[in-house]
Design an enzyme around this catalytic site. Structure first.
Site, PDB file in Angstrom:
ATOM      1  NE  ARG A 163     -50.037  29.332 -60.446  1.00  0.00           N
ATOM      2  CZ  ARG A 163     -49.039  28.458 -60.497  1.00  0.00           C
ATOM      3  NH1 ARG A 163     -48.516  28.126 -61.668  1.00  0.00           N
ATOM      4  NH2 ARG A 163     -48.548  27.932 -59.389  1.00  0.00           N
ATOM      5  CE1 TYR A 216     -55.193  24.521 -48.982  1.00  0.00           C
ATOM      6  CE2 TYR A 216     -57.079  23.032 -48.917  1.00  0.00           C
ATOM      7  CZ  TYR A 216     -56.473  24.190 -49.388  1.00  0.00           C
ATOM      8  OH  TYR A 216     -57.149  25.006 -50.268  1.00  0.00           O
ATOM      9  CE  LYS A 249     -56.864  27.606 -47.955  1.00  0.00           C
ATOM     10  NZ  LYS A 249     -56.693  28.996 -48.430  1.00  0.00           N
ATOM     11  CG  ASP A 282     -48.993  35.431 -57.624  1.00  0.00           C
ATOM     12  OD1 ASP A 282     -48.056  34.658 -57.345  1.00  0.00           O
ATOM     13  OD2 ASP A 282     -50.141  35.036 -57.856  1.00  0.00           O
ATOM     14  CB  THR A 320     -56.904  25.637 -60.387  1.00  0.00           C
ATOM     15  OG1 THR A 320     -56.898  25.057 -59.064  1.00  0.00           O
ATOM     16  CG2 THR A 320     -58.143  26.519 -60.534  1.00  0.00           C
ATOM     17  CG  ASP A 355     -43.252  35.623 -49.278  1.00  0.00           C
ATOM     18  OD1 ASP A 355     -44.279  35.161 -48.718  1.00  0.00           O
ATOM     19  OD2 ASP A 355     -42.114  35.156 -49.076  1.00  0.00           O
ATOM     20  CB  VAL A 356     -49.141  36.476 -48.412  1.00  0.00           C
ATOM     21  CG1 VAL A 356     -49.776  36.975 -49.699  1.00  0.00           C
ATOM     22  CG2 VAL A 356     -49.037  34.951 -48.392  1.00  0.00           C
TER      23      VAL A 356
END
Length: 267
Positions: free
Chosen positions: A18, A161, A165, A39, A198, A65-66
């Site tokens: 998504r 976060y 990044k 995903d 989103t 699951d990364v």
């Protein structure tokens, strides 16, 4: 760029069920690539793959699951087997947990680091192993990591976060240097998306209100638009088009960059 600039290419998109991931997967497919959705959202992921397949595109879904090395191995093997190769990785999976620095929970910080940093580097690890000469795909390729405008600005309530990044940006550049020096034939770049409405973006807006940094969601969103020279939020198609470009031959001499797609917010 031609409408089928990625004809014959094979892509794995993480967090592809998504949001940004799904938009990128769809844009890759429209540009001629076969696409595997990776995903943790099994049902939604299969639905997204099914929608892409309706256009006659070779596609599939793999549970991923990364943060799990073994799941990456299985996902890459499934991509090579299902699509007949593997030469594009979109490292999009990520999470954001809003908190003031004074209130951050250790477990939330660790979770963001695990998904956003460890998940991204594991993706590059397994992409390199598959795409380099002698790997199961072995034809080189392109990796696009999804960072964030948060890596370039000081936005309150997302310190961890933002840090994760920023790490994605740094890892992108080191990985690009390694891939080049070792002759892997893999270009590695990242994108800094601006705020997008989103599920994740709207949750951030609501969280900002709940911790007292904005009067309501409209004010929270308005403050972002105010800081954006182009005067609007980002759209998923903005990010998807940039990803297609970085994967295409039009970007054949571009590696190790961070591309802002943020309307100028991070300038």
């Amino acid at each position: 760029m031609s409408a089928k600039s990625l004809e014959g290419r094979k892509a794995l998109v993480t967090g592809g069920a998504r949001g940004i991931g799904a938009a990128i997967a769809q844009a890759l497919a429209r540009s001629g690539a076969a696409v595997m959705i990776g995903d943790i959202l099994d049902g939604v992921g299969r639905d997204t793959a099914g929608e892409i397949a309706k256009a006659g595109v070779k596609t599939g879904f793999v549970k991923l699951d990364v943060t799990d090395d073994a799941q990456w191995e299985r996902a890459v093997a499934a991509t090579v087997e299902t699509l007949g190769g593997y030469d594009i990785l979109i490292n999009n999976a990520g999470i954001e947990i809003t908190s003031l620095v004074s209130e951050i929970k250790a477990e939330d910080a660790r979770r963001m680091c695990d998904v956003n940093i460890v998940g991204t580097v594991l993706g590059m690890k397994h992409a390199f192993r598959a795409m380099r000469p002698g790997g199961p795909a072995g034809k080189g390729g392109a990796v696009v990591n999804i960072a964030s405008v948060a890596a370039t600005i000081a936005f309150p309530s997302i310190a961890v976060y933002s840090g994760t990044k920023s790490a994605v940006d740094r890892m992108t550049r080191v990985a690009a240097m390694e891939a080049g020096k070792l002759g892997f034939g893999v270009r590695v770049n990242c994108i800094y998306p601006g705020l997008i409405p989103t599920d994740m973006g709207l949750q951030l807006a609501n969280d900002i209100v709940s911790i007292g940094l904005a009067a309501d969601v409209n004010a929270a969103v308005g403050s972002v638009v105010e800081q954006t020279p182009l005067g609007r939020l980002a759209e998923v198609s903005d990010i998807a088009d940039a990803a297609v470009f970085l994967c295409s031959n039009d970007a054949r001499f571009i590696t190790g960059i961070g591309l802002p797609v943020d309307g100028g917010m991070g300038m």
